[in-house]
Design a protein around this motif. Structure first.
Motif, PDB file in Angstrom:
ATOM      1  N   PRO A 185      46.114  34.861  43.528  1.00 21.43           N
ATOM      2  CA  PRO A 185      46.821  35.036  44.803  1.00 21.43           C
ATOM      3  C   PRO A 185      47.996  35.997  44.751  1.00 21.43           C
ATOM      4  N   TRP A 186      48.446  36.350  43.538  1.00 23.30           N
ATOM      5  CA  TRP A 186      49.645  37.194  43.428  1.00 23.30           C
ATOM      6  C   TRP A 186      50.654  36.755  44.498  1.00 23.30           C
ATOM      7  N   PRO A 187      51.227  35.572  44.357  1.00 23.99           N
ATOM      8  CA  PRO A 187      51.992  34.972  45.454  1.00 23.99           C
ATOM      9  C   PRO A 187      53.269  35.707  45.845  1.00 23.99           C
ATOM     10  N   LYS A 188      53.895  36.423  44.903  1.00 24.76           N
ATOM     11  CA  LYS A 188      55.121  37.134  45.268  1.00 24.76           C
ATOM     12  C   LYS A 188      54.794  38.323  46.167  1.00 24.76           C
ATOM     13  N   LYS A 189      55.595  38.495  47.197  1.00 29.37           N
ATOM     14  CA  LYS A 189      55.281  39.510  48.211  1.00 29.37           C
ATOM     15  C   LYS A 189      55.181  40.907  47.604  1.00 29.37           C
ATOM     16  N   HIS A 235      51.655  41.638  46.371  1.00 33.57           N
ATOM     17  CA  HIS A 235      50.503  41.500  47.264  1.00 33.57           C
ATOM     18  C   HIS A 235      49.556  42.691  47.169  1.00 33.57           C
ATOM     19  N   ARG A 283      46.428  42.223  45.077  1.00 37.34           N
ATOM     20  CA  ARG A 283      45.365  41.315  45.486  1.00 37.34           C
ATOM     21  C   ARG A 283      44.035  42.059  45.619  1.00 37.34           C
ATOM     22  N   THR A 324      40.070  30.552  49.370  1.00 35.41           N
ATOM     23  CA  THR A 324      41.401  30.567  48.752  1.00 35.41           C
ATOM     24  C   THR A 324      42.198  29.357  49.215  1.00 35.41           C
ATOM     25  N   TRP A 337      45.621  29.646  49.175  1.00 37.92           N
ATOM     26  CA  TRP A 337      46.933  30.208  49.508  1.00 37.92           C
ATOM     27  C   TRP A 337      46.918  30.664  50.960  1.00 37.92           C
ATOM     28  N   ASN A 362      48.864  32.386  53.044  1.00 37.81           N
ATOM     29  CA  ASN A 362      49.066  33.767  53.504  1.00 37.81           C
ATOM     30  C   ASN A 362      48.001  34.719  52.969  1.00 37.81           C
ATOM     31  N   TYR A 363      47.359  34.361  51.840  1.00 39.07           N
ATOM     32  CA  TYR A 363      46.241  35.174  51.360  1.00 39.07           C
ATOM     33  C   TYR A 363      45.027  34.951  52.262  1.00 39.07           C
ATOM     34  N   ARG A 408      47.913  21.894  49.394  1.00 41.46           N
ATOM     35  CA  ARG A 408      47.504  23.170  49.978  1.00 41.46           C
ATOM     36  C   ARG A 408      46.111  23.047  50.589  1.00 41.46           C
TER      37      ARG A 408
END
Length: 214
Positions: free
Chosen positions: A119-123, A126, A129, A153, A155, A157-158, A204
């Protein structure tokens, strides 16, 4: 790798696997590799193979390709496939985008599956991704008409990014556009992974997206 994984690698990789960087130029000859002509399903990011081996076993009538960068994961997948008696699975180690761009013919895949990608969660990350405008355009071009892109997914926002990008791709149609939010119901045939169980434990929501090549 564990001892068992190394032994599985030594037993099976030469027959069942290939490095993407070592493929001959041009399209991958799946008919020769599998020894038959059948619909081709590509799973991008097979991880440790817990889902992939079960899915391949459940669909013996398809030629199942799994691409993954993590060598121990591919070795573990071969162990799982061996245990289940799977014969319709082939593995590729390397960059899925390179594989799609350089070694997969247009309109040749019946389905592409991407389950719980990083997910590469840090903005600021992104952009790393997998599911982006360019990659979805490429994937869509490799699907045959009626072929399916199935994403999942945990996550939020993903999931929203996936929905936005796939909806904007003119070659794709959301099979569940009339459902709330456009989300697909969770298919009963998709095995529950450790990632999915962890997501539920941590509160989640898992989103599935199913788009079709028009």
């Amino acid at each position: 790798m564990t001892v068992g994984q190394q032994k599985a690698w030594d037993r099976h990789w030469s027959e069942l696997g290939s490095e993407v960087t070592e493929l001959p130029e041009g399209p991958l000859d799946t008919t020769s590799w599998f020894g038959r002509t059948a619909p081709v399903v590509l799973e991008i990011g097979s991880g440790m193979g817990e889902t992939t081996a079960q899915l391949a076993a459940a669909q013996p009538d398809v030629n199942y390709l799994a691409v993954e960068v993590y060598k121990p994961g591919l070795a573990q997948l071969m162990l799982r496939a061996e245990h289940l008696g799977v014969t319709n699975l082939r593995l590729l180690r390397g960059d899925a985008i390179v594989l799609l761009r350089e070694h997969v013919e247009p309109a040749s895949l019946s389905e592409v599956r991407i389950y719980f990608p990083d997910p590469w969660p840090k903005k600021r990350h992104h952009k790393r991704r997998l599911v982006q405008t360019a990659s979805v355009e490429l994937i869509a071009s490799r699907l045959r008409p009626g072929g399916v892109l199935h994403l999942a997914t945990d996550w939020e926002n993903y999931a929203e990014q996936m929905m936005e990008v796939c909806t904007a791709e003119p070659a794709l149609r959301n099979r569940f556009a009339d459902a709330p939010g456009g989300w697909a119901p969770r298919p009963e045939w998709r095995p529950v992974t450790k990632f999915e169980n962890r997501a539920h434990d941590e509160g989640r929501v898992v989103h599935d997206l199913i788009f079709e090549r028009v």
